[in-house]
Design a protein around this motif. Sequence first.
Motif, PDB file in Angstrom:
ATOM      1  N   MET A   1       0.847  -1.188   0.000  1.00  0.00           N
ATOM      2  CA  MET A   1       0.000   0.000   0.000  1.00  0.00           C
ATOM      3  C   MET A   1       0.883   1.240   0.000  1.00  0.00           C
ATOM      4  N   SER A   2       0.721   2.110  -0.966  1.00  0.00           N
ATOM      5  CA  SER A   2       1.540   3.318  -1.012  1.00  0.00           C
ATOM      6  C   SER A   2       0.969   4.359  -0.068  1.00  0.00           C
ATOM      7  N   LYS A   3       1.855   5.056   0.641  1.00  0.00           N
ATOM      8  CA  LYS A   3       1.411   6.077   1.586  1.00  0.00           C
ATOM      9  C   LYS A   3       1.222   7.403   0.868  1.00  0.00           C
ATOM     10  N   ALA A   4       0.333   8.230   1.435  1.00  0.00           N
ATOM     11  CA  ALA A   4       0.127   9.573   0.895  1.00  0.00           C
ATOM     12  C   ALA A   4       1.414  10.383   1.049  1.00  0.00           C
ATOM     13  N   ARG A   5       1.660  11.225   0.088  1.00  0.00           N
ATOM     14  CA  ARG A   5       2.808  12.124   0.145  1.00  0.00           C
ATOM     15  C   ARG A   5       2.354  13.535  -0.209  1.00  0.00           C
ATOM     16  N   ALA A   6       3.055  14.516   0.308  1.00  0.00           N
ATOM     17  CA  ALA A   6       2.707  15.905   0.005  1.00  0.00           C
ATOM     18  C   ALA A   6       3.985  16.712  -0.169  1.00  0.00           C
ATOM     19  N   ILE A   7       3.837  17.842  -0.807  1.00  0.00           N
ATOM     20  CA  ILE A   7       4.967  18.735  -1.034  1.00  0.00           C
ATOM     21  C   ILE A   7       4.912  19.878  -0.031  1.00  0.00           C
ATOM     22  N   GLY A   8       6.055  20.159   0.565  1.00  0.00           N
ATOM     23  CA  GLY A   8       6.192  21.331   1.411  1.00  0.00           C
ATOM     24  C   GLY A   8       7.136  22.311   0.756  1.00  0.00           C
ATOM     25  N   ILE A   9       6.758  23.585   0.773  1.00  0.00           N
ATOM     26  CA  ILE A   9       7.594  24.635   0.195  1.00  0.00           C
ATOM     27  C   ILE A   9       7.802  25.697   1.250  1.00  0.00           C
ATOM     28  N   ASP A  10       9.048  26.076   1.466  1.00  0.00           N
ATOM     29  CA  ASP A  10       9.373  27.074   2.482  1.00  0.00           C
ATOM     30  C   ASP A  10      10.048  28.242   1.778  1.00  0.00           C
ATOM     31  N   ILE A  11       9.308  29.345   1.681  1.00  0.00           N
ATOM     32  CA  ILE A  11       9.814  30.530   1.003  1.00  0.00           C
ATOM     33  C   ILE A  11      10.491  31.421   2.040  1.00  0.00           C
ATOM     34  N   GLY A  12      11.758  31.663   1.862  1.00  0.00           N
ATOM     35  CA  GLY A  12      12.457  32.599   2.733  1.00  0.00           C
ATOM     36  C   GLY A  12      13.039  33.730   1.907  1.00  0.00           C
ATOM     37  N   GLY A  13      13.411  34.806   2.576  1.00  0.00           N
ATOM     38  CA  GLY A  13      14.012  35.919   1.852  1.00  0.00           C
ATOM     39  C   GLY A  13      15.372  35.562   1.277  1.00  0.00           C
ATOM     40  N   THR A  14      16.024  34.571   1.844  1.00  0.00           N
ATOM     41  CA  THR A  14      17.346  34.144   1.385  1.00  0.00           C
ATOM     42  C   THR A  14      17.265  32.817   0.638  1.00  0.00           C
ATOM     43  N   SER A  15      16.649  31.817   1.226  1.00  0.00           N
ATOM     44  CA  SER A  15      16.601  30.476   0.631  1.00  0.00           C
ATOM     45  C   SER A  15      15.177  30.061   0.314  1.00  0.00           C
ATOM     46  N   LEU A  16      15.066  29.320  -0.757  1.00  0.00           N
ATOM     47  CA  LEU A  16      13.789  28.727  -1.145  1.00  0.00           C
ATOM     48  C   LEU A  16      13.977  27.216  -1.090  1.00  0.00           C
ATOM     49  N   ARG A  17      13.104  26.541  -0.336  1.00  0.00           N
ATOM     50  CA  ARG A  17      13.268  25.094  -0.139  1.00  0.00           C
ATOM     51  C   ARG A  17      11.990  24.375  -0.521  1.00  0.00           C
ATOM     52  N   ALA A  53       9.474  20.147  -9.738  1.00  0.00           N
ATOM     53  CA  ALA A  53       9.738  19.205 -10.843  1.00  0.00           C
ATOM     54  C   ALA A  53      10.900  18.277 -10.502  1.00  0.00           C
ATOM     55  N   LYS A  54      11.860  18.805  -9.725  1.00  0.00           N
ATOM     56  CA  LYS A  54      13.009  17.966  -9.337  1.00  0.00           C
ATOM     57  C   LYS A  54      12.653  16.951  -8.249  1.00  0.00           C
ATOM     58  N   ILE A  55      11.903  17.398  -7.221  1.00  0.00           N
ATOM     59  CA  ILE A  55      11.656  16.482  -6.092  1.00  0.00           C
ATOM     60  C   ILE A  55      10.499  15.529  -6.371  1.00  0.00           C
ATOM     61  N   ALA A  56       9.629  15.902  -7.332  1.00  0.00           N
ATOM     62  CA  ALA A  56       8.447  15.062  -7.582  1.00  0.00           C
ATOM     63  C   ALA A  56       8.152  14.999  -9.078  1.00  0.00           C
ATOM     64  N   PRO A  57       9.055  14.387  -9.830  1.00  0.00           N
ATOM     65  CA  PRO A  57       8.789  14.266 -11.267  1.00  0.00           C
ATOM     66  C   PRO A  57       7.519  13.458 -11.522  1.00  0.00           C
ATOM     67  N   ASP A  58       7.227  12.537 -10.625  1.00  0.00           N
ATOM     68  CA  ASP A  58       5.980  11.746 -10.723  1.00  0.00           C
ATOM     69  C   ASP A  58       4.997  12.247  -9.676  1.00  0.00           C
ATOM     70  N   ARG A  59       3.811  12.692 -10.145  1.00  0.00           N
ATOM     71  CA  ARG A  59       2.864  13.285  -9.208  1.00  0.00           C
ATOM     72  C   ARG A  59       1.927  12.256  -8.559  1.00  0.00           C
ATOM     73  N   THR A  60       2.067  10.989  -8.880  1.00  0.00           N
ATOM     74  CA  THR A  60       1.138   9.980  -8.367  1.00  0.00           C
ATOM     75  C   THR A  60       1.101   9.972  -6.838  1.00  0.00           C
ATOM     76  N   GLY A  61      -0.088  10.059  -6.290  1.00  0.00           N
ATOM     77  CA  GLY A  61      -0.246   9.957  -4.837  1.00  0.00           C
ATOM     78  C   GLY A  61       0.095  11.216  -4.086  1.00  0.00           C
ATOM     79  N   ILE A  62       0.406  12.295  -4.773  1.00  0.00           N
ATOM     80  CA  ILE A  62       0.725  13.556  -4.097  1.00  0.00           C
ATOM     81  C   ILE A  62      -0.570  14.336  -3.856  1.00  0.00           C
ATOM     82  N   THR A  63      -0.803  14.654  -2.585  1.00  0.00           N
ATOM     83  CA  THR A  63      -2.105  15.228  -2.209  1.00  0.00           C
ATOM     84  C   THR A  63      -2.172  16.738  -2.390  1.00  0.00           C
ATOM     85  N   GLY A  64      -1.032  17.406  -2.476  1.00  0.00           N
ATOM     86  CA  GLY A  64      -1.057  18.852  -2.630  1.00  0.00           C
ATOM     87  C   GLY A  64       0.266  19.455  -2.220  1.00  0.00           C
TER      88      GLY A  64
END
Lengths: 295, 295
Positions: A1-17, A53-64
């Motif tokens: 069973m594949s687990k749900a995965r999601a993307i987190g984005i952290d916008i900073g004034g210096t670094s974008l993660r 695009a780099k961390i999730a080239p395949d969007r399958t199972g990504i909730t948001g």
Amino acid sequence: MSKARAIGIDIGGTSLRAALVDSSGHILAREETATLAQAGPQAVVQQIADLVAKIAPDRTGITGAGISSPGPIDTERGLALGVPTLAGWSDIPIASMIQTALNLPVRLENDAIAAAIGEWKFGAGQGLSHLVYVTISTGIGGGVIADGKVLRGRMGMAGHIGHMTIERDGAPCACGNRGCWEAYASGTAFARRISPHFPNPKSAFAAAPSGDPRALQLVTEQADWLGIGIANLLHLFSPQTVILGGGIANGFPLLLPGITHRVQANAMPAFRDVPIVPAALGENAGLIGAAAMVM
Amino acid sequence: MSKARAIGIDIGGTSLRAALVDSSGHILAREETATLAQAGPQAVVQQIADLVAKIAPDRTGITGAGISSPGPIDTERGLALGVPTLAGWSDIPIASMIQTALNLPVRLENDAIAAAIGEWKFGAGQGLSHLVYVTISTGIGGGVIADGKVLRGRMGMAGHIGHMTIERDGAPCACGNRGCWEAYASGTAFARRISPHFPNPKSAFAAAPSGDPRALQLVTEQADWLGIGIANLLHLFSPQTVILGGGIANGFPLLLPGITHRVQANAMPAFRDVPIVPAALGENAGLIGAAAMVM
């Protein structure tokens, strides 16, 4: 069973993660780049799309995708209201711009609240119903979990804890007001106080354990300012735990005795036994918390 | 079709009040007596049962009894923790004692939170999702509604807003600490400042409109202290409205300009347009709010 995965984005004034996070809070992939802070919102949105695009080239199972952004932002409407560290981020519908670029459900959150969610779900606050997360770095930010819910308030702007006045007409703050907690207890304020004696907070923290009296006095003073604000937060939010994060967390063991001393003096008896603990997720709290919002 | 009705009980150190309240917040019957504050918890519970027998001889359609109590109380467990104004109210299971005496479902709440609920459901905060209710009388208490929910925190003790420090090591407070907001902005503090010039706050408020310079200066100073704390509350909770109640509300029109002046100076731009309004339910806010909790 594949687990749900999601993307987190952290916008900073210096670094974008950006990170791909599983439902246990583990980071499966992570990318980071220097934020094009002066290039306007569309350039940053394109950077976000490139990272995803780099961390999730395949969007399958990504909730948001959850977005942690510096404030002030209106998270009810998904608007940046005039973020001082990002040029052009004024009355910009940043949530919908990112949603269009990623073609994924998006949720926008103030950075300190996102980090609080990270610590609550997967860090130092797991299993609690009430906590205050305090991040002490350039400024002071906060995120509150109360009664098992994220506290957001009007426009999602609750938790601007750095700008409570702790000295009427006191020291000038970056916000333009005087006497804010941030003006006394932020990493910036600490760095300014130690600057005649130490090049940076790290060196002051390094000198204190060997008994350097100047370092001890400066660390004690910083802890006292922290304790004043933390005692206020206990009365205001009645958390089960206060979690300290941000750059200052490096000095946590040295600061804790002074913080505790002030809290014991200032807090009413029923609030004195609340633990004050260091953050567990470090600089990944915002990334993981942002992802958790869309799981 | 008969409407649901509930009982509200407001326990004060001086007065004990009970009301029968309908689902529109109207008081159908109301009784009041002097609290037997020195006679121990069982005597007060008997007084409550006697008042309830008067206002609701027929229990048909009554959904329960909500209790507003002075703090500190642990509303998660229904315990009085050591209420200073009521002798013997220390580690006493007051909620279950009242429940047994009334044979009705009972819910216990801190008095300022109960009043906030009253104003939210039926008073100055109707229809809002986020508000802070501030009661300024002998001390300063507060109740917060955020994201459409009552903010309770650990042991239901959130909102002890009177005990946030606004001056480090400042004026002594009744709580034993120094520099609390309550020590500067409560009705007690105001009465102390005006005492060389006026017999009571009412007379100072009466003298100000005719241009008495001393009265104007004292009212302006009081408003400034109020504004400092209110600006803090805006940053901390991000309400849509701040509601002022308690004895000081008599002077609301005279205080508002000075409060607004300070809030405009201290609050960050996104918080400056939040209305500050007087409470609508007066001394019945707690009674009505207590009843609303069990509807």
